[in-house]
Design an enzyme around this catalytic site. Structure first.
Site, PDB file in Angstrom:
ATOM      1  CD  GLU A   7      -5.930  10.667  18.588  1.00 41.41           C
ATOM      2  OE1 GLU A   7      -5.878  10.002  19.309  1.00 41.41           O
ATOM      3  OE2 GLU A   7      -6.391  11.189  17.543  1.00 41.41           O
TER       4      GLU A   7
ATOM      5  CB  CYS B 191      -8.508  11.653  14.243  1.00 44.94           C
ATOM      6  SG  CYS B 191      -6.835  10.979  14.153  1.00 44.94           S
TER       7      CYS B 191
ATOM      8  CB  THR C  11       0.700   5.719   9.446  1.00 44.48           C
ATOM      9  OG1 THR C  11       0.921   5.010  10.489  1.00 44.48           O
ATOM     10  CG2 THR C  11       0.730   4.971   8.269  1.00 44.48           C
TER      11      THR C  11
ATOM     12  CG  HIS D 225      -8.813  11.583   9.623  1.00 46.04           C
ATOM     13  ND1 HIS D 225      -7.654  11.671   9.763  1.00 46.04           N
ATOM     14  CD2 HIS D 225      -8.413   9.895   9.822  1.00 46.04           C
ATOM     15  CE1 HIS D 225      -6.788  11.054  11.176  1.00 46.04           C
ATOM     16  NE2 HIS D 225      -7.457  10.362  10.631  1.00 46.04           N
TER      17      HIS D 225
ATOM     18  CG  ASN E  44      -1.747  10.505  11.355  1.00 44.39           C
ATOM     19  OD1 ASN E  44      -2.458  11.056  10.984  1.00 44.39           O
ATOM     20  ND2 ASN E  44      -2.458   9.218  12.137  1.00 44.39           N
TER      21      ASN E  44
ATOM     22  CB  SER F 144      -9.785   4.893  15.908  1.00 41.49           C
ATOM     23  OG  SER F 144      -9.167   5.123  14.291  1.00 41.49           O
TER      24      SER F 144
HETATM   25  N1  COA Z   1       4.944  -0.469  -4.157  1.00 37.13           N
HETATM   26  C1  COA Z   1       3.533   0.130  -3.579  1.00 37.13           C
HETATM   27  N2  COA Z   1       3.146  -0.484  -3.348  1.00 37.13           N
HETATM   28  C2  COA Z   1       3.110  -1.718  -1.654  1.00 37.13           C
HETATM   29  C3  COA Z   1       4.959  -2.231  -1.655  1.00 37.13           C
HETATM   30  C4  COA Z   1       5.758  -1.932  -2.837  1.00 37.13           C
HETATM   31  N3  COA Z   1       6.959  -2.112  -2.598  1.00 37.13           N
HETATM   32  N4  COA Z   1       4.682  -2.815  -0.856  1.00 37.13           N
HETATM   33  C5  COA Z   1       3.338  -3.036   0.164  1.00 37.13           C
HETATM   34  N5  COA Z   1       2.417  -1.946  -1.125  1.00 37.13           N
HETATM   35  C6  COA Z   1       1.410  -1.525  -0.514  1.00 37.13           C
HETATM   36  C7  COA Z   1       0.410  -2.357  -0.014  1.00 37.13           C
HETATM   37  O1  COA Z   1      -0.339  -2.832  -1.462  1.00 37.13           O
HETATM   38  C8  COA Z   1      -0.564  -1.519   0.783  1.00 37.13           C
HETATM   39  O2  COA Z   1      -1.938  -1.000  -0.072  1.00 37.13           O
HETATM   40  P1  COA Z   1      -2.793  -0.706  -0.374  1.00 37.13           P
HETATM   41  O3  COA Z   1      -3.591  -0.318   0.898  1.00 37.13           O
HETATM   42  O4  COA Z   1      -3.280   0.137  -1.104  1.00 37.13           O
HETATM   43  O5  COA Z   1      -3.640  -2.835  -0.163  1.00 37.13           O
HETATM   44  C9  COA Z   1       0.262  -0.751   1.548  1.00 37.13           C
HETATM   45  O6  COA Z   1       1.267  -0.304   0.185  1.00 37.13           O
HETATM   46  C10 COA Z   1       0.289  -1.164   2.829  1.00 37.13           C
HETATM   47  O7  COA Z   1       1.210  -2.621   2.655  1.00 37.13           O
HETATM   48  P2  COA Z   1       0.490  -3.711   4.043  1.00 37.13           P
HETATM   49  O8  COA Z   1       0.867  -4.069   3.768  1.00 37.13           O
HETATM   50  O9  COA Z   1      -0.569  -3.420   3.962  1.00 37.13           O
HETATM   51  O10 COA Z   1       1.156  -3.068   5.482  1.00 37.13           O
HETATM   52  P3  COA Z   1       1.116  -2.551   6.542  1.00 37.13           P
HETATM   53  O11 COA Z   1       0.692  -4.354   6.407  1.00 37.13           O
HETATM   54  O12 COA Z   1       2.482  -2.434   7.061  1.00 37.13           O
HETATM   55  O13 COA Z   1      -0.085  -1.812   7.472  1.00 37.13           O
HETATM   56  C11 COA Z   1      -1.304   0.202   7.568  1.00 37.13           C
HETATM   57  C12 COA Z   1      -0.221  -0.457   7.112  1.00 37.13           C
HETATM   58  C13 COA Z   1      -1.498   1.575   7.205  1.00 37.13           C
HETATM   59  C14 COA Z   1      -2.385  -0.789   8.165  1.00 37.13           C
HETATM   60  C15 COA Z   1      -0.244  -0.174   9.277  1.00 37.13           C
HETATM   61  O14 COA Z   1       0.245   0.991   8.989  1.00 37.13           O
HETATM   62  C16 COA Z   1      -1.753   0.597  10.110  1.00 37.13           C
HETATM   63  O15 COA Z   1      -1.644   0.344  11.039  1.00 37.13           O
HETATM   64  N6  COA Z   1      -1.396   2.304  10.040  1.00 37.13           N
HETATM   65  C17 COA Z   1      -1.799   3.228  11.138  1.00 37.13           C
HETATM   66  C18 COA Z   1      -3.130   3.405  10.262  1.00 37.13           C
HETATM   67  C19 COA Z   1      -4.467   4.343  11.014  1.00 37.13           C
HETATM   68  O16 COA Z   1      -3.264   5.155  11.758  1.00 37.13           O
HETATM   69  N7  COA Z   1      -5.547   4.190  11.769  1.00 37.13           N
HETATM   70  C20 COA Z   1      -6.241   4.790  12.764  1.00 37.13           C
HETATM   71  C21 COA Z   1      -7.259   5.751  11.345  1.00 37.13           C
HETATM   72  S1  COA Z   1      -8.034   6.144  10.668  1.00 37.13           S
END
Ligand code: COA
Length: 389
Positions: free
Chosen positions: A79, A111, A152, A233, A275, A308
């Site tokens: 992609e 992906c 990521t 994945h 990733n 996705s």
């Molecule tokens: N210690 C340990 N864990 C912690 C933490 C700390 N101090 N602070 C936060 N976390 C955990 C959260 O609890 C969460 O865990 P969970 O998902 O098991 O609930 C995780 O870290 C991520 O925190 P979150 O607040 O959800 O992060 P975010 O809003 O910044 O977004 C993603 C995280 C992954 C959604 C974001 O990075 C993203 O969109 N990435 C792209 C994903 C992708 O590629 N998708 C398409 C292909 S499948």
């Protein structure tokens, strides 16, 4: 006749960012990135490395003369394509010196692209048992600075030779796939950066997994106890934990323990790279095969591919006797351990750099050449020039 993965190679650029340092700079608890998301280092591609050169490097690490003679189908899943018309497969075919009487095409569905390639390659080998196919998954994952997706990101490629009588894994011919038109992650034509609705994407991933797993069970009568391990994945490595927890929610303890017991080995490489989109599932599979003690001969591995937009598929393969002898664990560990760390300033500058989009010529900086053999040397008169060192 068994058909499946005979060889697998991997390549990633030789520079990375440390996730704890990135977290500190972003004012985030480092544990969020290293535990919450599950990433330790993130590969960053310089301008002279793109989806084509990385795929060529992954392929060059495994191909021998017999492969070059017998491969007559090159399937490039990506992609991060570099041209709207010409497929990345044509460049890789040339850079890896594969015989001319071959088909070479590019496949796109986020992906999922390399899995589409794998499935088409299986069909091709079934009809032509003496042929081999080269399947590539190569991508640069970019969300942009200061975005939720930033931790990521990553860059890298996986190359697989698909043949009859494969030495690593025979693929089962009974998988379950699903397509639904959703907007969880996409990249408009004008943008270098992906757009993502992260929470929705996580939910969609898990709901696809649930649905295709149920379908797979219905079609095959297999249950969790038929699997030694399952690879997923991995947009980030914590995703595999979420996926395993969801699959094993009501499972017998011994199945949940056995499957979770393989989690660390199946994420070791992805944790160091980030990733790589199309290659991520196969990097996880490679990590499992190379980092585990010998897996029982004849044991079955489940594989969940998700792209996705969205397409998902659950499929499986059987470990072949003596497979360990055909892996390259030392090479892959040394590729990961000998990389250079980028300062955060260097990373930020590099991430925002891109090749000219106005048709002007450019020569890439050959002083900073990587460990890979293939690289982009220049764009001249709108034509990309690649070389193999
Ligand atoms: N210690 C340990 N864990 C912690 C933490 C700390 N101090 N602070 C936060 N976390 C955990 C959260 O609890 C969460 O865990 P969970 O998902 O098991 O609930 C995780 O870290 C991520 O925190 P979150 O607040 O959800 O992060 P975010 O809003 O910044 O977004 C993603 C995280 C992954 C959604 C974001 O990075 C993203 O969109 N990435 C792209 C994903 C992708 O590629 N998708 C398409 C292909 S499948």
């Amino acid at each position: 006749m068994n058909i499946g993965i005979d060889k697998i190679g991997f390549y990633t650029p030789d520079q990375y960012v440390d996730m704890e340092k990135l977290a500190e700079k972003r004012g985030v608890e480092p544990a969020k990135y290293t535990i919450g998301i599950g990433q330790e280092r993130m590969a960053v591609a310089p301008l002279h490395e793109d989806a084509v050169s990385m795929a060529a490097n992954a392929a060059l690490s495994i191909l021998d003369d017999d492969d070059r003679e017998k491969i007559d189908f090159v399937l490039f899943g990506s992609e991060s394509g570099v041209d709207h018309s010409k497929s990345g497969a044509v460049w890789v075919h040339h850079l890896t010196d594969i015989q001319e009487n071959a088909r070479s095409i590019e496949l796109k569905q986020a992906c999922y692209g390399a899995t589409a390639g794998l499935k088409m390659a299986m069909g091709h080998v079934a009809l032509n048992p003496d042929s081999k196919a080269l399947v590539l998954g190569s991508d640069i994952a970019k969300y942009g600075l200061n975005t939720p997706g930033e931790p990521t990101q990553g860059a890298g490629a996986v190359a697989m030779v698909i043949s009859s009588n494969p030495r690593l894994m025979a693929l089962d011919n009974d998988s379950a796939a699903m397509t639904k038109d959703i907007s969880d992650f996409w990249r408009p034509l004008y943008s270098d950066y992906a757009f993502v609705d992260g929470k929705f994407s996580n939910e969609s991933y898990l709901s696809f997994l649930k649905e295709v797993w149920e379908k797979y069970k219905e079609k095959t009568d297999r249950e969790l106890n038929d699997f030694e391990a399952i690879c997923f994945h991995l947009p980030y490595t914590k995703m595999a934990k979420k996926a395993l927890l969801s699959l094993t929610e009501n499972a017998p303890e011994e199945d949940a323990e056995r499957l979770m017991g393989h989690y660390q080995n199946s994420i070791t490489y992805n944790k160091q790279v980030g990733n790589v989109y199309t290659g991520s599932l196969y990097l996880s599979m490679l990590s499992l095969l190379e980092q585990s003690e010998e897996l029982p001969e004849g044991s079955r591995i489940g594989l969940f591919s998700y792209g996705s937009g969205a397409v998902g598929e659950f499929f499986s393969g059987v470990i072949q006797p003596g497979y360990k002898a055909y892996l390259n664990k030392d090479t892959h560990e040394s590729l990961l351990n000998s990389r250079q760390e980028l300062s955060l300033d260097e990373y930020e500058e590099l991430l925002e750099k891109s090749l000219p989009k106005d048709g002007s010529d450019i020569e890439t900086n050959s002083e900073k050449m990587n460990k890979g053999k293939a690289y982009l040397t220049a764009i001249q008169d709108n034509i990309r020039k690649y070389e193999v060192k």
